[in-house]
Design a protein around this motif. Sequence first.
Motif, mmCIF file in Angstrom:
data_model
loop_
_atom_site.group_PDB
_atom_site.id
_atom_site.type_symbol
_atom_site.label_atom_id
_atom_site.label_comp_id
_atom_site.label_asym_id
_atom_site.label_seq_id
_atom_site.Cartn_x
_atom_site.Cartn_y
_atom_site.Cartn_z
ATOM 1 N N VAL A 89 2.158 -11.374 5.981
ATOM 2 C CA VAL A 89 2.233 -11.811 4.585
ATOM 3 C C VAL A 89 1.608 -10.719 3.727
ATOM 4 N N SER A 90 2.410 -10.065 2.899
ATOM 5 C CA SER A 90 1.944 -8.918 2.119
ATOM 6 C C SER A 90 1.940 -9.254 0.637
ATOM 7 N N ARG A 91 0.770 -9.127 0.024
ATOM 8 C CA ARG A 91 0.691 -9.361 -1.417
ATOM 9 C C ARG A 91 1.309 -8.182 -2.154
ATOM 10 N N LYS A 92 2.184 -8.471 -3.108
ATOM 11 C CA LYS A 92 2.861 -7.409 -3.848
ATOM 12 C C LYS A 92 2.102 -6.988 -5.109
ATOM 13 N N PHE A 100 0.802 6.776 -2.980
ATOM 14 C CA PHE A 100 1.041 7.009 -1.554
ATOM 15 C C PHE A 100 2.355 7.759 -1.316
ATOM 16 N N ASP A 101 2.910 8.295 -2.420
ATOM 17 C CA ASP A 101 4.145 9.096 -2.338
ATOM 18 C C ASP A 101 5.224 8.343 -1.560
ATOM 19 N N GLN A 102 5.461 7.094 -1.983
ATOM 20 C CA GLN A 102 6.439 6.263 -1.290
ATOM 21 C C GLN A 102 7.208 5.426 -2.299
ATOM 22 N N THR A 229 -3.222 -7.027 2.057
ATOM 23 C CA THR A 229 -3.348 -6.901 0.624
ATOM 24 C C THR A 229 -3.538 -5.433 0.253
ATOM 25 N N PRO A 230 -3.011 -4.967 -0.892
ATOM 26 C CA PRO A 230 -3.237 -3.583 -1.303
ATOM 27 C C PRO A 230 -4.720 -3.287 -1.478
ATOM 28 N N ARG A 231 -5.094 -2.065 -1.290
ATOM 29 C CA ARG A 231 -6.483 -1.659 -1.431
ATOM 30 C C ARG A 231 -6.993 -2.003 -2.828
ATOM 31 N N GLY A 232 -8.151 -2.670 -2.870
ATOM 32 C CA GLY A 232 -8.752 -3.030 -4.151
ATOM 33 C C GLY A 232 -8.332 -4.385 -4.667
ATOM 34 N N GLU A 233 -7.378 -5.040 -3.980
ATOM 35 C CA GLU A 233 -6.942 -6.368 -4.398
ATOM 36 C C GLU A 233 -7.571 -7.420 -3.490
ATOM 37 N N GLU A 234 -7.680 -8.628 -4.000
ATOM 38 C CA GLU A 234 -8.210 -9.744 -3.232
ATOM 39 C C GLU A 234 -7.088 -10.699 -2.898
ATOM 40 N N LEU A 235 -7.094 -11.202 -1.651
ATOM 41 C CA LEU A 235 -6.092 -12.200 -1.279
ATOM 42 C C LEU A 235 -6.451 -13.558 -1.840
#
Length: 235
Positions: A89-92, A100-102, A229-235
């Motif tokens: 489960v990935s938070r957007k 991240f050059d993506q 979760t992305p770096r710096g974000e909270e789930l």
Amino acid sequence: MNIPVNIYCDESTHLPSDGHPFMVQGAIVCPLSESDGAHRRLIEIRQRHGLTGDFEIKWNKISPAKLSFYLDVVDYFFDDDDLGFRAVVSRKKGLDHASFDQTHDDWYYKMLFYLIRNVLPASSEAYIYLDKKDTKGGSKVDRLHQVIANARFDFDRQKIRRLQIVESHHVGLMQLADVLIGAVNYANRGLSGNVAKEEIVQRVRDRAGITLTQTTLLSATKFNLFKWTPRGEEL
């Protein structure tokens, strides 16, 4: 599980601007020798409920009229000791692809790698099937195959024997993955109001013995869940 396996992968709400907070990717894992039997069992469940053998099992088709059918499908998964499931489960919110050059598509395949790598058998063959996401996935799937194989030091691809795009309406276990992914997504989004889907979510919770909203132990093989979760974000 250290025998040849089939891995059937699907996803939900993966588009960058679809308004949904999570992308959920999931995979059903089944021994190669048991896959045909599992597909036949799903056909039998359909027929028992008066549905044609090729009726497509999908989360978005769940309704009160078909609730008993979908409950039987969920129970079949939990009753069959040969089947396992893993979801990521990935938070957007908070994604910063530029740093991240993506692209979003690159990120999608990175997360798919994190999903698959944890269900691969230690020293046996794996055959991986991905639901058709779009018409442009061929080159990225080839790259994903290379990355997964190299991570397993399988440079001659004797272990990761196949990584192939298929259409889910032909593959019963991929459809089963879609239902479990849908339940995980529904729970994590905190949705309500669809009584039939709420009953499916509760059945999955009861049978799995988890909330569906927290990361499980990595050792959980029947129903494994990882929240990213992305770096710096909270789930």
